[in-house]
Every structure is written in structure tokens, then in C-alpha cells.
Scaffold this motif. Structure first.
Motif, short mmCIF file in Angstrom:
data_model
loop_
_atom_site.label_atom_id
_atom_site.label_comp_id
_atom_site.label_asym_id
_atom_site.label_seq_id
_atom_site.Cartn_x
_atom_site.Cartn_y
_atom_site.Cartn_z
N PHE A 107 0.83 -1.21 0.00
CA PHE A 107 0.00 0.00 0.00
C PHE A 107 0.87 1.26 0.00
N GLY A 108 1.91 1.26 0.79
CA GLY A 108 2.81 2.40 0.83
C GLY A 108 3.54 2.60 -0.49
N ARG A 109 3.91 1.50 -1.14
CA ARG A 109 4.58 1.60 -2.45
C ARG A 109 3.65 2.25 -3.47
N ARG A 110 2.37 1.83 -3.44
CA ARG A 110 1.41 2.39 -4.39
C ARG A 110 1.23 3.89 -4.17
N ILE A 111 1.19 4.32 -2.92
CA ILE A 111 1.04 5.74 -2.62
C ILE A 111 2.25 6.52 -3.11
N VAL A 112 3.43 5.99 -2.88
CA VAL A 112 4.66 6.67 -3.32
C VAL A 112 4.69 6.80 -4.84
N TRP A 113 4.36 5.72 -5.56
CA TRP A 113 4.38 5.78 -7.01
C TRP A 113 3.27 6.67 -7.56
N LEU A 114 2.13 6.72 -6.87
CA LEU A 114 1.05 7.61 -7.29
C LEU A 114 1.49 9.07 -7.19
N VAL A 115 2.14 9.42 -6.10
CA VAL A 115 2.62 10.79 -5.93
C VAL A 115 3.66 11.13 -7.00
N LEU A 116 4.57 10.21 -7.28
CA LEU A 116 5.57 10.45 -8.32
C LEU A 116 4.91 10.61 -9.68
N PHE A 117 3.92 9.76 -9.97
CA PHE A 117 3.21 9.85 -11.25
C PHE A 117 2.46 11.17 -11.38
N LEU A 118 1.81 11.61 -10.29
CA LEU A 118 1.09 12.88 -10.35
C LEU A 118 2.03 14.05 -10.57
N GLY A 119 3.23 13.98 -10.03
CA GLY A 119 4.22 15.02 -10.28
C GLY A 119 4.61 15.06 -11.74
N CYS A 120 4.83 13.91 -12.34
CA CYS A 120 5.17 13.85 -13.77
C CYS A 120 4.00 14.32 -14.62
N ALA A 121 2.78 13.90 -14.25
CA ALA A 121 1.60 14.30 -15.00
C ALA A 121 1.40 15.81 -14.93
N GLY A 122 1.66 16.40 -13.77
CA GLY A 122 1.55 17.85 -13.64
C GLY A 122 2.55 18.58 -14.51
N PHE A 123 3.75 18.04 -14.59
CA PHE A 123 4.77 18.64 -15.45
C PHE A 123 4.36 18.57 -16.92
#
Length: 72
Positions: free
Chosen positions: A41-57
Motif C-alpha cells: 500500500f505504501g509503495r502504491r502511494i509513493v508511485w502515485l505521488v511520483l506519477f502525479l508530479g510527472c503528469a503535472g509537469f
């Protein structure tokens, strides 16, 4: 000749730099998650945050291109 395309080269170089930074951040996060034995669950949250950062860029780049195309 090269001086005429300086803005394009600068823009492409900056985009490639950001892509490389996101890749290196992803590799570092993967290494930390593997060494720390983080639950799934923690891994999914970390990757989601990283993905949202890339998507925002990426969204920022698309918005910037569309605004420059309309003259804003």
C-alpha cells in the motif's frame, strides 16, 4: 545556423533534463522502497505521488504550448 535555433534547442534540452531527473528520482525511490521493505500500500502511494508530479509537469507543458499558440 545554430544560433537561429537556440530557443528550440534550449527548450528541448530543458525537457530532456527534466525527463532524466524524473527517471533518476524514480530509480532512487525504487531502490529505497526495496531496501526499506515498504508494504505494498505504501509503495502504491509513493508511485502515485511520483506519477502525479510527472503528469503535472506534462500538463504544464501542454498548457504552455496551447497558450503560446493562441498568443497569450
Amino acid at each position: 545556423m545554430l544560433y537561429d535555433y537556440m530557443n528550440v534547442l534550449e527548450s528541448v534540452g530543458l525537457d530532456l533534463l527534466f525527463a532524466a531527473i524524473f527517471f533518476l528520482i524514480g530509480m532512487a525511490i525504487k531502490d529505497v522502497l526495496n531496501q526499506a521493505n515498504v508494504p505494498p500500500f505504501g509503495r502504491r502511494i509513493v508511485w502515485l505521488v511520483l506519477f502525479l508530479g510527472c503528469a503535472g509537469f506534462i500538463a504544464k507543458g501542454i498548457i504552455q504550448i496551447s497558450w503560446e499558440g493562441t498568443g497569450l
